[in-house]
Design a protein around this motif. Sequence first.
Motif, PDB file in Angstrom:
ATOM      1  N   SER A  15       0.835  -1.187   0.000  1.00  0.00           N
ATOM      2  CA  SER A  15       0.000   0.000   0.000  1.00  0.00           C
ATOM      3  C   SER A  15       0.878   1.248   0.000  1.00  0.00           C
ATOM      4  N   ALA A  16       0.726   2.083  -1.022  1.00  0.00           N
ATOM      5  CA  ALA A  16       1.499   3.310  -1.124  1.00  0.00           C
ATOM      6  C   ALA A  16       0.717   4.524  -0.638  1.00  0.00           C
ATOM      7  N   ARG A  23      -9.031   0.484  -0.437  1.00  0.00           N
ATOM      8  CA  ARG A  23      -9.541  -0.427  -1.465  1.00  0.00           C
ATOM      9  C   ARG A  23      -9.463  -1.880  -0.975  1.00  0.00           C
ATOM     10  N   VAL A  24      -8.329  -2.260  -0.405  1.00  0.00           N
ATOM     11  CA  VAL A  24      -8.139  -3.629   0.089  1.00  0.00           C
ATOM     12  C   VAL A  24      -9.051  -3.897   1.281  1.00  0.00           C
ATOM     13  N   VAL A  25      -9.081  -2.975   2.242  1.00  0.00           N
ATOM     14  CA  VAL A  25      -9.892  -3.150   3.442  1.00  0.00           C
ATOM     15  C   VAL A  25     -11.375  -3.218   3.093  1.00  0.00           C
ATOM     16  N   ASP A  47      -5.619   5.972   9.915  1.00  0.00           N
ATOM     17  CA  ASP A  47      -4.756   6.926   9.214  1.00  0.00           C
ATOM     18  C   ASP A  47      -3.375   6.368   8.882  1.00  0.00           C
ATOM     19  N   ASP A  48      -3.164   5.089   9.109  1.00  0.00           N
ATOM     20  CA  ASP A  48      -1.898   4.432   8.761  1.00  0.00           C
ATOM     21  C   ASP A  48      -2.111   3.709   7.434  1.00  0.00           C
ATOM     22  N   ARG A  49      -1.204   3.889   6.495  1.00  0.00           N
ATOM     23  CA  ARG A  49      -1.426   3.303   5.167  1.00  0.00           C
ATOM     24  C   ARG A  49      -1.101   1.815   5.078  1.00  0.00           C
ATOM     25  N   GLN A  50      -0.460   1.232   6.103  1.00  0.00           N
ATOM     26  CA  GLN A  50      -0.104  -0.180   6.020  1.00  0.00           C
ATOM     27  C   GLN A  50      -0.705  -1.056   7.110  1.00  0.00           C
ATOM     28  N   LEU A  51      -1.158  -0.486   8.216  1.00  0.00           N
ATOM     29  CA  LEU A  51      -1.731  -1.283   9.300  1.00  0.00           C
ATOM     30  C   LEU A  51      -3.215  -1.018   9.435  1.00  0.00           C
TER      31      LEU A  51
END
Length: 93
Positions: A15-16, A23-25, A47-51
């Motif tokens: 996730s960038a 989208r994934v979530v 607000d975290d792009r990876q967790l």
Amino acid sequence: MIVGIQECRCRVIGSASLKDKRRVVKSGLDRIRHRFNLSVAEVDFQDDRQLTTLAMVGVGSGKHVVERELRQALRLLENLDGLEVLDAEITYA
């Protein structure tokens, strides 16, 4: 009556941006909502792009019924492209 709550801490792979993560979530949440009799939401790391932390709640007449639904939903998340389940815990009320 048994209430089962499952919290899943996950990492969104590759996730960038927050848009990629959402989208994934959203895909995972929609699949769980349509296939299982569970309520589900993103409850932490919005607000975290990876967790992310996803919570699923089910209500039933017996513990085994609720646990089966929660375990099947967890398997769905584990097989979702772009999502890695880091930790999952079920509690009952």
